[in-house]
Design an enzyme around this catalytic site. Structure first.
Site, PDB file in Angstrom:
ATOM      1  N   ASP A  18       0.848  -1.183   0.000  1.00  0.00           N
ATOM      2  CA  ASP A  18       0.000   0.000   0.000  1.00  0.00           C
ATOM      3  C   ASP A  18       0.889   1.240   0.000  1.00  0.00           C
ATOM      4  OD1 ASP A  18       0.892   0.232   2.599  1.00  0.00           O
ATOM      5  OD2 ASP A  18      -1.005  -0.346   3.520  1.00  0.00           O
TER       6      ASP A  18
ATOM      7  N   ASP B 214      -7.904  -7.467   0.314  1.00  0.00           N
ATOM      8  CA  ASP B 214      -6.944  -7.705   1.394  1.00  0.00           C
ATOM      9  C   ASP B 214      -7.614  -7.314   2.688  1.00  0.00           C
ATOM     10  OD1 ASP B 214      -6.528  -4.625   1.041  1.00  0.00           O
ATOM     11  OD2 ASP B 214      -5.487  -5.140   2.898  1.00  0.00           O
TER      12      ASP B 214
END
Lengths: 381, 381
Positions: free
Chosen positions: A96, A270
């Site tokens: 991320d 996720d």
């Protein structure tokens, strides 16, 4: 982007309603979609060896830029050979941007056009994260799929605020694309923002499309809104995304959220939930979620699910798992985290097969019916 | 005891000085001696799956009667099929009597001729442990090697006090033998007490011999005394024990203690140290103990020991282990506990081979020299 050169590519094998069955090819291996990515927060999926994560069926992990930039530091990871070598996970990793956790974990953060400055929640030291620095960090980590920096705000929020954050995220997306340049061995994903507002979401998607990304994430969901709002936004936004690029719903979710996401055309998910729930004594199975702290399991010699393909669901009694949870033994966290990740992979694997067979809605209905039927009846004392 | 019927037996294959190479046969498998028994405190060797414990080379585990009688309770374990089924460890288990931990962990304990009454350190509830109840509990757990209840006192102590506890332990040993009766599928071990006094130790050993046990443990050591006192007592006591029965040094120790114990004729050891040290960031290797919290490992790409037979010593960098320890990740405890148990098994396995080859004193000297040489030099920045 020259598609014949790019080493990360997406191909769609089948669709069923809005649900999609695909594959992302990367130099480090394929990712079968719909995919669930276990979260390896700080260079480890909590309480599992990397090969155990792979054995659950995971093709790809997520690494958290925020945690890794603080400890052990991106430059250090690079010097040690990158995140794959560092944690001994040779397969693909998505990182991320760090933005989400800067907002949720750090102190004294300040957002400007340039980026975000903040202080570490660990020792108070100062950092700056810009779109360019986020790309640099993720490249140092040797990530295979890099996320643009965005601003993720909670829901509900005022439309003006949602619009401001969405527009800023778009400009940061543009700068991310420039900073990412033409790296051939990695992918860069843009992130759709815009809160729960269809118009803003549409504007965000259009803006990202015109910049052009290897994949498109839906951010700013699972931030406090009811599931029906998330599903409504997803239903509105996925038709606005390119068919030939993977779509990733960030930070989602529970099994039921994942099923609903797949139904609405999402390819990747996720969430820390399966491992966190495991550390708190919860097991996800085809019977739904089972709270092993509950005294009903105290004397129960039955395994969690004797028909499970996962040995850990068959070999240990509920009484033993209850005991491990009550005594706060590390093995309890290890087993339940493995069981939950394994169930999540069973779920997406089942979805992939069902989409291929053109029976995804039946699969979803059967799966939900099993969850609704609940756990095995309590054993007769 | 009819030796032709007894299913637990000991055979001596070789001796080298006082060091002994043997084998304990049990219905659940053989135990090669000298043996190190990992401690599965509350039905789990902390932070390892049972098959991982076996893969380190362990033939037998130790279970703690005190912990298991409180949670989940001996009768419950029995109803669930015994401790082997409960924790999925099909091989031999030795259980302690519970006495040692009653002394160190419980509250409001009171020792009488009859036994010991105490309150649980968990919830204050009252229990009584007598020699007979201890045998009963260990039988309910389905233990393969049962320990008599004894009274273990700290060192240094007054001779009168050491004598009182030793005499009480002898009487409890006698009652334990009667309570154990003629169980053919299990062994009962007596425990030598007598503090650091050679005369008392000799009296204890003689008393136990005349009762007759399947094995003889040395208790009341590693209770605060210097290593040289422990070694002196061991050197005095092992010649007083029957040659044809296994000898077990309880609760010992660090690798150097184990080497010294084998040198003095001990066959079996147990200790929480390797797993506890692992949870605290310490790794045992042929280089001695390595503190992975130390900043010297922060940037070190080298594995702990690239020549180790244990994959965990080769696959992860010191930098990664340092990171896991500093971030308090469960995987750090998992890896380091495995590494330590694996090293302990390497040590006793090496000792077994050396005794067979008649070169145990060379093996001990080489091993100590490697420890003394210490860790790899710090890498050049």
């Amino acid at each position: 982007m020259n598609k014949t050169m790019k080493q990360v590519s997406f191909s769609l094998a089948a669709t069923d309603g809005m649900a999609r069955r695909g594959r992302i090819d990367t130099p480090r291996g394929d990712i079968q979609t719909p995919a669930f990515m276990p979260v390896g927060t700080a260079g480890t999926v909590k309480a599992l060896y990397p090969e155990q994560v792979r054995e659950t069926g995971a093709d790809i992990l997520l690494g958290n830029t925020y945690h890794l930039m603080l400890r052990p530091g991106a430059e250090r990871v690079a010097k040690l050979g990158g995140l794959h070598v560092f944690m001994d996970w040779p397969r693909p990793i998505l990182t991320d941007s760090g933005g989400f956790q800067v907002m949720s974990l750090s102190k004294l953060r300040k957002i400007t056009e340039q980026g975000v400055t903040f202080r570490s929640h660990l020792d108070g030291s100062a950092y700056e994260l810009t779109p360019e620095r986020s790309i640099e960090i993720q490249t140092l980590l040797d990530s295979d799929i890099i996320m643009q920096l965005d601003e993720c705000i909670p829901l509900p929020s005022e439309k003006k605020e949602m619009e401001r954050a969405m527009e800023l995220s778009l400009r940061w997306g543009d700068r991310s694309k420039t900073a990412f340049d033409s790296q051939m061995n990695r992918a860069l994903f843009g992130i759709v923002q815009g809160g729960d507002d269809a118009e803003l979401r549409g504007k965000s998607a259009a803006g990202l499309r015109s910049i052009g990304f290897d994949g498109y994430a839906v951010g700013g969901l699972a931030v406090g809104e009811p599931q029906e709002v998330m599903f409504r936004v997803l239903g509105e936004i996925t038709p606005e995304l390119p068919v030939d690029r993977p779509r990733y719903l960030m930070g989602v979710g529970k099994p039921d959220d994942i099923l609903g996401g797949i139904e609405r055309g999402i390819d990747m998910f996720d969430c820390v939930h399966p491992t966190r729930a495991g550390r708190h004594g919860h097991a996800y199975t085809r019977f739904g979620v089972i709270n092993l702290k509950n005294a009903r399991h105290k004397d129960d010699p039955r395994p969690l699910d004797e028909a499970s393909p996962n040995p850990n669901c068959r070999r240990f009694s509920r009484a033993y798992l209850h005991h491990l949870v009550k005594t706060e033994e590390i093995l309890g966290a290890m087993i339940l985290s493995q069981i939950n990740l394994s169930y999540y992979q069973e779920l997406v694997s089942g979805a992939r097969g069902a989409i291929e067979a053109g029976r995804f809605s039946d699969f979803a209905a059967e799966t939900r019916a099993q969850w609704a039927a609940g756990d095995l009846p309590v054993i007769d004392g």
